[in-house]
Design a protein around this motif. Structure first.
Motif, PDB file in Angstrom:
ATOM      1  N   VAL A 141      11.058 118.859  50.271  1.00 49.24           N
ATOM      2  CA  VAL A 141      10.433 119.127  51.707  1.00 49.24           C
ATOM      3  C   VAL A 141       9.624 120.348  52.323  1.00 49.24           C
ATOM      4  CG1 VAL A 141      10.894 118.405  54.241  1.00 49.24           C
ATOM      5  CG2 VAL A 141      11.286 117.164  52.290  1.00 49.24           C
TER       6      VAL A 141
ATOM      7  N   LEU B 141       6.286 122.450  49.487  1.00 46.16           N
ATOM      8  CA  LEU B 141       5.686 120.945  48.807  1.00 46.16           C
ATOM      9  C   LEU B 141       5.097 121.513  47.252  1.00 46.16           C
ATOM     10  CD1 LEU B 141       3.954 121.104  52.691  1.00 46.16           C
ATOM     11  CD2 LEU B 141       5.527 119.270  50.856  1.00 46.16           C
TER      12      LEU B 141
ATOM     13  N   ASP C 185       3.380 120.757  43.604  1.00 48.34           N
ATOM     14  CA  ASP C 185       2.432 120.049  43.057  1.00 48.34           C
ATOM     15  C   ASP C 185       2.364 118.972  41.948  1.00 48.34           C
ATOM     16  OD1 ASP C 185       0.283 121.868  44.393  1.00 48.34           O
ATOM     17  OD2 ASP C 185       0.986 123.057  43.369  1.00 48.34           O
TER      18      ASP C 185
ATOM     19  N   ASN D  64       8.173 109.640  51.576  1.00 43.19           N
ATOM     20  CA  ASN D  64       7.501 110.827  52.727  1.00 43.19           C
ATOM     21  C   ASN D  64       5.899 111.130  52.307  1.00 43.19           C
ATOM     22  OD1 ASN D  64       7.424 113.854  53.620  1.00 43.19           O
ATOM     23  ND2 ASN D  64       9.025 113.734  53.353  1.00 43.19           N
ATOM     24  N   PRO D  65       5.424 111.161  54.048  1.00 37.52           N
ATOM     25  CA  PRO D  65       3.609 111.708  54.333  1.00 37.52           C
ATOM     26  C   PRO D  65       3.407 112.768  53.827  1.00 37.52           C
ATOM     27  CG  PRO D  65       5.226 110.663  56.479  1.00 37.52           C
ATOM     28  CD  PRO D  65       6.293 111.094  55.514  1.00 37.52           C
ATOM     29  N   GLU D  66       4.239 113.242  53.557  1.00 39.98           N
ATOM     30  CA  GLU D  66       3.678 114.527  53.619  1.00 39.98           C
ATOM     31  C   GLU D  66       3.635 114.721  51.517  1.00 39.98           C
ATOM     32  OE1 GLU D  66       4.014 118.786  56.154  1.00 39.98           O
ATOM     33  OE2 GLU D  66       6.345 117.673  55.878  1.00 39.98           O
ATOM     34  N   LEU D  67       4.407 113.751  50.883  1.00 39.86           N
ATOM     35  CA  LEU D  67       4.782 114.156  49.711  1.00 39.86           C
ATOM     36  C   LEU D  67       3.970 112.857  48.986  1.00 39.86           C
ATOM     37  CD1 LEU D  67       8.268 115.450  49.477  1.00 39.86           C
ATOM     38  CD2 LEU D  67       6.678 116.839  48.845  1.00 39.86           C
ATOM     39  N   LYS D  68       3.655 111.550  49.910  1.00 37.24           N
ATOM     40  CA  LYS D  68       3.658 110.466  48.744  1.00 37.24           C
ATOM     41  C   LYS D  68       2.616 110.812  47.278  1.00 37.24           C
ATOM     42  CE  LYS D  68       0.217 109.389  52.433  1.00 37.24           C
ATOM     43  NZ  LYS D  68       0.134 108.220  53.501  1.00 37.24           N
ATOM     44  N   SER D  69       1.808 111.939  48.183  1.00 40.42           N
ATOM     45  CA  SER D  69       0.501 111.041  46.553  1.00 40.42           C
ATOM     46  C   SER D  69       0.933 112.622  46.511  1.00 40.42           C
ATOM     47  CB  SER D  69      -0.560 111.948  47.951  1.00 40.42           C
ATOM     48  OG  SER D  69      -0.519 113.630  48.383  1.00 40.42           O
ATOM     49  N   THR D  70       2.088 113.329  45.569  1.00 38.21           N
ATOM     50  CA  THR D  70       2.506 114.093  45.283  1.00 38.21           C
ATOM     51  C   THR D  70       2.835 113.663  43.506  1.00 38.21           C
ATOM     52  OG1 THR D  70       3.477 115.647  46.783  1.00 38.21           O
ATOM     53  CG2 THR D  70       4.320 116.187  43.775  1.00 38.21           C
TER      54      THR D  70
END
Lengths: 125, 154
Positions: free
Chosen positions: A44, A47, A49, A72-78
């Motif tokens: 969190v 962030l 990669d 988590n919206p900020e991590l969901k594509s990691t």
């Protein structure tokens, strides 16, 4: 510079994975966490990669970490690679269904790990 | 209530243990030991166990001579043996138990779903016993070994 979060309760595995990442030839900074709970708070904040995580850990398991990251919206594509010795039937599918990008089983040679890491990293870029 | 039994006919044969463990040693540590059956390890040793639960439950215990664990750790990390710390030794034997247990259980009971515990260290007093499956290095003395036990509900 790429940020990679390595998550494993074993200090030896964290060192091994960090060294293997260093051999990919890609400029990256490697963060280390001892369990899923610590990893989530670091993810969190920083962030990353890419997340490379063990499955069976105290405090918070790799399963739960994958689900928290995807939620988590900020991590969901990691991208999240799970590396575990667990070869139980259906385990890879469970983790992929939960949101893991790839599932690798131990024992794994540095060469195989490096190859898979590059595939995931290049797939992302 | 349960009873603990040593695994024999329905669980890992010497050949299976030899095949699986040699694969683990070679892939992770570039180490090629010889299987030497049951025995007592060269002292001092360190050890760890992993429990598993599924259609059957049990535990795998791994122990290894400390000098060997130091060398395996050094080879795994690509560092000098003198740089290996006590924490590294403990982590290496736990990881070895973890990988050995998962490999063994899935090979003995393929297609089944199991839960594996986090590896835990074995107390010194429990490390003096003979182990069912041992491996030796060049000197022929058992250096690393394991026991695999099932717990059958009665």
């Amino acid at each position: 510079m790429m940020r990679v979060l390595v998550v494993d309760d074993s200090p030896v595995m964290r060192t091994f994975l960090s060294r293997t990442l260093g051999m990919t030839g890609i400029a990256m900074s490697v963060l280390q966490a001892e369990n899923g709970k610590q990893a989530l708070s670091m993810a969190v904040e920083f962030l990353p990669d890419l997340v490379l995580t063990d499955l069976n850990m105290p405090e918070m398991s790799g399963d739960e970490l994958v689900m928290k990251i995807r939620g988590n919206p900020e991590l969901k594509s990691t991208p999240v690679i799970v590396l575990s010795a667990d070869r139980s039937a259906g385990r890879p599918e469970q983790l992929i269904h939960a949101g893991a990008t790839a599932y690798m089983t131990k024992p794994v040679s540095p060469e195989c790990l490096r190859t898979r890491l590059l595939e995931v990293i290049e797939g992302k870029s | 209530m349960s009873q603990t039994v040593s695994v024999s006919a329905s669980s890992p044969s010497a050949t299976l243990v030899q095949t699986l463990m040699c694969r683990v040693f070679e892939a992770m540590y570039f180490y090629s030991p010889q299987y030497c059956g049951s025995g007592r390890l060269e002292q001092p040793v360190t050890g760890a166990s992993v429990a598993f639960a599924g259609s059957v439950s049990g535990e795998l215990r791994v122990a290894a001579n400390i000098r060997l664990v130091r060398q395996l750790t050094a080879d795994f990390l690509g560092i000098d043996a003198a740089e290996v710390s006590e924490a590294h030794l403990d982590a290496t034997v736990r990881e070895l138990a973890n990988v050995a247990c998962c490999s063994m259980v899935s090979a003995c009971m393929p297609g089944e779903d199991f839960h594996f515990s986090v590896p835990r260290g074995i107390e010194d007093g429990d490390l003096q016993q003979n182990l069912t499956h041992c491996f030796s290095g060049d000197q022929g003395t058992p250096q690393v070994g394991l026991d695999f036990r099932l717990i059958h509900p009665s």
